[in-house]
Design a protein around this motif. Sequence first.
Motif, PDB file in Angstrom:
ATOM      1  N   GLY A   1     -16.794 -62.814 -29.793  1.00 25.07           N
ATOM      2  CA  GLY A   1     -16.603 -63.028 -31.221  1.00 25.07           C
ATOM      3  C   GLY A   1     -16.195 -64.452 -31.542  1.00 25.07           C
ATOM      4  O   GLY A   1     -15.866 -65.256 -30.661  1.00 25.07           O
ATOM      5  N   ARG A   2     -16.189 -64.756 -32.821  1.00 33.86           N
ATOM      6  CA  ARG A   2     -15.883 -66.107 -33.274  1.00 33.86           C
ATOM      7  C   ARG A   2     -14.390 -66.369 -33.399  1.00 33.86           C
ATOM      8  O   ARG A   2     -13.971 -67.526 -33.514  1.00 33.86           O
ATOM      9  CB  ARG A   2     -16.550 -66.347 -34.639  1.00 33.86           C
ATOM     10  CG  ARG A   2     -18.066 -66.246 -34.611  1.00 33.86           C
ATOM     11  CD  ARG A   2     -18.642 -66.409 -36.003  1.00 33.86           C
ATOM     12  NE  ARG A   2     -20.091 -66.263 -36.006  1.00 33.86           N
ATOM     13  CZ  ARG A   2     -20.935 -67.255 -35.764  1.00 33.86           C
ATOM     14  NH1 ARG A   2     -20.476 -68.463 -35.496  1.00 33.86           N
ATOM     15  NH2 ARG A   2     -22.245 -67.041 -35.781  1.00 33.86           N
ATOM     16  N   ALA A   3     -13.586 -65.315 -33.413  1.00 32.61           N
ATOM     17  CA  ALA A   3     -12.139 -65.483 -33.588  1.00 32.61           C
ATOM     18  C   ALA A   3     -11.532 -66.249 -32.421  1.00 32.61           C
ATOM     19  O   ALA A   3     -11.980 -66.134 -31.274  1.00 32.61           O
ATOM     20  CB  ALA A   3     -11.468 -64.121 -33.723  1.00 32.61           C
ATOM     21  N   THR A   4     -10.512 -67.034 -32.735  1.00 35.77           N
ATOM     22  CA  THR A   4      -9.782 -67.727 -31.676  1.00 35.77           C
ATOM     23  C   THR A   4      -8.879 -66.741 -30.945  1.00 35.77           C
ATOM     24  O   THR A   4      -8.633 -65.618 -31.413  1.00 35.77           O
ATOM     25  CB  THR A   4      -8.917 -68.850 -32.260  1.00 35.77           C
ATOM     26  OG1 THR A   4      -7.900 -68.260 -33.093  1.00 35.77           O
ATOM     27  CG2 THR A   4      -9.749 -69.837 -33.066  1.00 35.77           C
ATOM     28  N   GLY A   5      -8.368 -67.198 -29.808  1.00 36.58           N
ATOM     29  CA  GLY A   5      -7.415 -66.374 -29.077  1.00 36.58           C
ATOM     30  C   GLY A   5      -6.198 -66.038 -29.918  1.00 36.58           C
ATOM     31  O   GLY A   5      -5.682 -64.909 -29.864  1.00 36.58           O
ATOM     32  N   HIS A   6      -5.704 -67.016 -30.714  1.00 32.37           N
ATOM     33  CA  HIS A   6      -4.548 -66.777 -31.586  1.00 32.37           C
ATOM     34  C   HIS A   6      -4.826 -65.638 -32.560  1.00 32.37           C
ATOM     35  O   HIS A   6      -4.013 -64.718 -32.709  1.00 32.37           O
ATOM     36  CB  HIS A   6      -4.205 -68.046 -32.370  1.00 32.37           C
ATOM     37  CG  HIS A   6      -3.495 -69.081 -31.565  1.00 32.37           C
ATOM     38  ND1 HIS A   6      -2.274 -68.853 -30.960  1.00 32.37           N
ATOM     39  CD2 HIS A   6      -3.832 -70.380 -31.276  1.00 32.37           C
ATOM     40  CE1 HIS A   6      -1.885 -69.950 -30.330  1.00 32.37           C
ATOM     41  NE2 HIS A   6      -2.814 -70.886 -30.493  1.00 32.37           N
ATOM     42  N   ARG A   7      -5.981 -65.680 -33.242  1.00 30.63           N
ATOM     43  CA  ARG A   7      -6.290 -64.666 -34.241  1.00 30.63           C
ATOM     44  C   ARG A   7      -6.482 -63.302 -33.594  1.00 30.63           C
ATOM     45  O   ARG A   7      -6.053 -62.273 -34.138  1.00 30.63           O
ATOM     46  CB  ARG A   7      -7.539 -65.060 -35.023  1.00 30.63           C
ATOM     47  CG  ARG A   7      -7.340 -66.249 -35.953  1.00 30.63           C
ATOM     48  CD  ARG A   7      -8.484 -66.382 -36.928  1.00 30.63           C
ATOM     49  NE  ARG A   7      -8.591 -65.200 -37.782  1.00 30.63           N
ATOM     50  CZ  ARG A   7      -9.564 -65.035 -38.679  1.00 30.63           C
ATOM     51  NH1 ARG A   7     -10.511 -65.936 -38.813  1.00 30.63           N
ATOM     52  NH2 ARG A   7      -9.603 -63.947 -39.433  1.00 30.63           N
ATOM     53  N   MET A   8      -7.119 -63.283 -32.439  1.00 31.64           N
ATOM     54  CA  MET A   8      -7.329 -62.006 -31.770  1.00 31.64           C
ATOM     55  C   MET A   8      -6.000 -61.378 -31.370  1.00 31.64           C
ATOM     56  O   MET A   8      -5.776 -60.179 -31.578  1.00 31.64           O
ATOM     57  CB  MET A   8      -8.229 -62.198 -30.544  1.00 31.64           C
ATOM     58  CG  MET A   8      -8.517 -60.906 -29.793  1.00 31.64           C
ATOM     59  SD  MET A   8      -9.797 -61.115 -28.545  1.00 31.64           S
ATOM     60  CE  MET A   8     -11.255 -61.244 -29.586  1.00 31.64           C
ATOM     61  N   LEU A   9      -5.093 -62.183 -30.810  1.00 32.60           N
ATOM     62  CA  LEU A   9      -3.796 -61.658 -30.388  1.00 32.60           C
ATOM     63  C   LEU A   9      -2.943 -61.256 -31.587  1.00 32.60           C
ATOM     64  O   LEU A   9      -2.156 -60.310 -31.506  1.00 32.60           O
ATOM     65  CB  LEU A   9      -3.072 -62.676 -29.519  1.00 32.60           C
ATOM     66  CG  LEU A   9      -3.717 -62.932 -28.150  1.00 32.60           C
ATOM     67  CD1 LEU A   9      -3.009 -64.063 -27.415  1.00 32.60           C
ATOM     68  CD2 LEU A   9      -3.713 -61.668 -27.298  1.00 32.60           C
ATOM     69  N   SER A  10      -3.098 -61.973 -32.701  1.00 33.06           N
ATOM     70  CA  SER A  10      -2.387 -61.580 -33.923  1.00 33.06           C
ATOM     71  C   SER A  10      -2.845 -60.201 -34.386  1.00 33.06           C
ATOM     72  O   SER A  10      -2.027 -59.359 -34.796  1.00 33.06           O
ATOM     73  CB  SER A  10      -2.628 -62.622 -35.024  1.00 33.06           C
ATOM     74  OG  SER A  10      -1.975 -62.241 -36.219  1.00 33.06           O
ATOM     75  N   PHE A  11      -4.138 -59.963 -34.289  1.00 35.72           N
ATOM     76  CA  PHE A  11      -4.672 -58.639 -34.643  1.00 35.72           C
ATOM     77  C   PHE A  11      -4.111 -57.572 -33.711  1.00 35.72           C
ATOM     78  O   PHE A  11      -3.662 -56.504 -34.155  1.00 35.72           O
ATOM     79  CB  PHE A  11      -6.194 -58.666 -34.571  1.00 35.72           C
ATOM     80  CG  PHE A  11      -6.829 -57.312 -34.676  1.00 35.72           C
ATOM     81  CD1 PHE A  11      -6.916 -56.651 -35.887  1.00 35.72           C
ATOM     82  CD2 PHE A  11      -7.338 -56.683 -33.532  1.00 35.72           C
ATOM     83  CE1 PHE A  11      -7.494 -55.385 -35.981  1.00 35.72           C
ATOM     84  CE2 PHE A  11      -7.918 -55.430 -33.625  1.00 35.72           C
ATOM     85  CZ  PHE A  11      -7.992 -54.773 -34.846  1.00 35.72           C
ATOM     86  N   TYR A  12      -4.106 -57.854 -32.399  1.00 33.61           N
ATOM     87  CA  TYR A  12      -3.579 -56.883 -31.438  1.00 33.61           C
ATOM     88  C   TYR A  12      -2.094 -56.619 -31.672  1.00 33.61           C
ATOM     89  O   TYR A  12      -1.617 -55.493 -31.485  1.00 33.61           O
ATOM     90  CB  TYR A  12      -3.796 -57.372 -30.007  1.00 33.61           C
ATOM     91  CG  TYR A  12      -5.219 -57.244 -29.517  1.00 33.61           C
ATOM     92  CD1 TYR A  12      -5.952 -56.096 -29.752  1.00 33.61           C
ATOM     93  CD2 TYR A  12      -5.824 -58.268 -28.803  1.00 33.61           C
ATOM     94  CE1 TYR A  12      -7.256 -55.969 -29.308  1.00 33.61           C
ATOM     95  CE2 TYR A  12      -7.129 -58.151 -28.354  1.00 33.61           C
ATOM     96  CZ  TYR A  12      -7.840 -56.997 -28.600  1.00 33.61           C
ATOM     97  OH  TYR A  12      -9.132 -56.877 -28.163  1.00 33.61           O
ATOM     98  N   ALA A  13      -1.349 -57.641 -32.075  1.00 33.64           N
ATOM     99  CA  ALA A  13       0.079 -57.461 -32.350  1.00 33.64           C
ATOM    100  C   ALA A  13       0.285 -56.473 -33.494  1.00 33.64           C
ATOM    101  O   ALA A  13       1.204 -55.640 -33.463  1.00 33.64           O
ATOM    102  CB  ALA A  13       0.727 -58.803 -32.667  1.00 33.64           C
TER     103      ALA A  13
END
Length: 336
Positions: free
Chosen positions: A90-102
């Motif tokens: 996906g296009r999301a950065t690692g930061h955004r992906m981890l924010s979603f998982y949080a």
Amino acid sequence: MTDAIEIQRLHKRYGHRVAVHELDLRVRPGTVFGLIGPNGAGKTTTLRTLVDVIRPSSGSVRVLGEDPQRGGAALRRRLGYVPGELRLDGRATGHRMLSFYAQVSGARDTDATLRTARELADRLGVDLGRPVRTLSKGNKQKVGLIQAFMHRPELLILDEPTSGLDPLVQREFLQMVREARDAGQTVLLSSHVLSEIQQTADEVAVLANGRVVADGDVASLRLGSVRRVRASIRTTDADAVRATFSAVPGVVDLEVAEADGIVHVSGSVEGAIDPFVKALARVEVHDLTVEEPDLEESVLRLYGDTSTASVDTSDRPDAATPASPRTRRERREERR
């Protein structure tokens, strides 16, 4: 105290193929439990039943005291999971992906969870500012590890978690596992990298053909293995030395040679070392080396000649499994 994981007579069939055969397994809270086995032994199938990715054909599974099929999102928030085949894109950065998982994990303090994520990213050496799809396999694996650890779950279920990681990062990961255990978390670690298990696990189960062929602590599994021995004895009577050590129970691959008034003995000792030590006491020993067995050698012996075999495809209850020097049933009888 309730077991963190309790599996009873777990059986999973895919058509005519049996992946897991009436598996029994218990994992105590606050421990690191290692699940070892070759490809096709049933490790991934077992772990996927714990997170309700697949459903058992029969048997029961309880995770943190709950049935995974009924625990729903509330139970999943208490877990950290790294699948054996991690796919991140996906296009999301690692930061955004981890924010979603949080947010999905239901962390009480999202900011603290993300701070932990950034700290783990620094330890593992991954740039969370890059789009996930541009990351290498190893860096995607690091992101997968971070999402599992960052909310400090009660139970971590990790399936081949160091796949694609370089040795330095593997070492850092093992330290993360130890820290999780010290913090009271439970870790179920599936791997065929035996050094990982040897360095971190409190208890180990060995799977082959969908069955547990041995379990216990690392030390007990190592005791059933082979020790390599070499001794130099002050004598010139090589025949007498050969006769002495050939009669010792458990001694195999014996080699005896005489040179300059010293008889050199080498070989292997299977099982207990005491009979070999008592034989040494009857001679004058000039030098002695005993190589302690490691977990890898012990496990490879349990696999035997069929260690690379795929999952048992028969449904026969007497299907052959590798021999164990001390089986689960034997230990159960001892406790009785």
